[in-house]
Motif scaffolding. Sequence first.
Motif, PDB file in Angstrom:
ATOM      1  N   ALA A   1     -32.889  -3.290  39.605  1.00 30.84           N
ATOM      2  CA  ALA A   1     -31.460  -3.698  40.331  1.00 30.84           C
ATOM      3  C   ALA A   1     -30.456  -2.616  39.896  1.00 30.84           C
ATOM      4  O   ALA A   1     -30.507  -2.137  38.813  1.00 30.84           O
ATOM      5  CB  ALA A   1     -31.280  -4.959  40.188  1.00 30.84           C
ATOM      6  N   LEU A   2     -29.518  -2.560  40.730  1.00 32.09           N
ATOM      7  CA  LEU A   2     -28.366  -1.731  40.510  1.00 32.09           C
ATOM      8  C   LEU A   2     -27.406  -2.980  40.513  1.00 32.09           C
ATOM      9  O   LEU A   2     -27.069  -3.877  41.222  1.00 32.09           O
ATOM     10  CB  LEU A   2     -27.949  -0.796  41.576  1.00 32.09           C
ATOM     11  N   LEU A   3     -26.471  -2.787  39.298  1.00 32.81           N
ATOM     12  CA  LEU A   3     -25.244  -3.633  39.256  1.00 32.81           C
ATOM     13  C   LEU A   3     -24.037  -2.809  39.214  1.00 32.81           C
ATOM     14  O   LEU A   3     -23.820  -1.923  38.246  1.00 32.81           O
ATOM     15  CB  LEU A   3     -25.120  -4.617  37.916  1.00 32.81           C
ATOM     16  N   ALA A   4     -23.223  -2.650  40.201  1.00 34.89           N
ATOM     17  CA  ALA A   4     -21.996  -2.123  40.193  1.00 34.89           C
ATOM     18  C   ALA A   4     -20.691  -2.958  40.151  1.00 34.89           C
ATOM     19  O   ALA A   4     -20.504  -3.925  40.582  1.00 34.89           O
ATOM     20  CB  ALA A   4     -22.007  -1.272  41.298  1.00 34.89           C
ATOM     21  N   ARG A   5     -19.944  -2.360  39.047  1.00 32.77           N
ATOM     22  CA  ARG A   5     -18.846  -3.480  38.728  1.00 32.77           C
ATOM     23  C   ARG A   5     -17.612  -3.116  39.637  1.00 32.77           C
ATOM     24  O   ARG A   5     -17.408  -1.843  40.081  1.00 32.77           O
ATOM     25  CB  ARG A   5     -18.242  -2.896  37.280  1.00 32.77           C
TER      26      ARG A   5
END
Length: 181
Positions: A5-9
């Motif tokens: 997964a990608l978690l973008a702030r």
Amino acid sequence: MYFAALLARTEDGWEASDTELLDNVETLSDLADLAREAAAEDDTVLVLIEQEDAWFGVVRIDGEEDPRIYVSDAAAAARSSYGEILLTDELLGREPGDDGPDLDALDLDGTEDGDDEGEDEDDDTAVAGSSKEAVPHGPVGDSQVLDDLGVSEKELKSLSEDALTAIAETLGASEVLETVR
């Protein structure tokens, strides 16, 4: 079974998206480009990868900076296609291009078919084994990759089962991560 997964702030917190890494990514550079595309401006993006409690990896991309990588078990990751993307020569402390035996340096004088087995076998084994020694058992990389986000080096190194869930909880991103799981 893998999960990535990608978690973008963002200004509003974390946004998550799942990704099929094998379809889109062949190198760490490809992975960094994919992560940067998910970022709003130059915000932080985390790529979280896990293989059924065998190992996990965190790749952190901050704008155009080089990716920061942590892998919980390099030997386990080396046996997986996702792990191969993360385990760069630099991360493993090898010289770039030191993938295995240098075929030009081997003495192929015609005895490789077994005429002088004892001596040549030992030489070939030593050369072929040298690249495998560079993949250690245990964690490699930047163990402080998540320090400023609330996951200390000690906590990161102690994670095993459900590591990505624990990281997401600390970041306050567990709900968004679960939506893509």
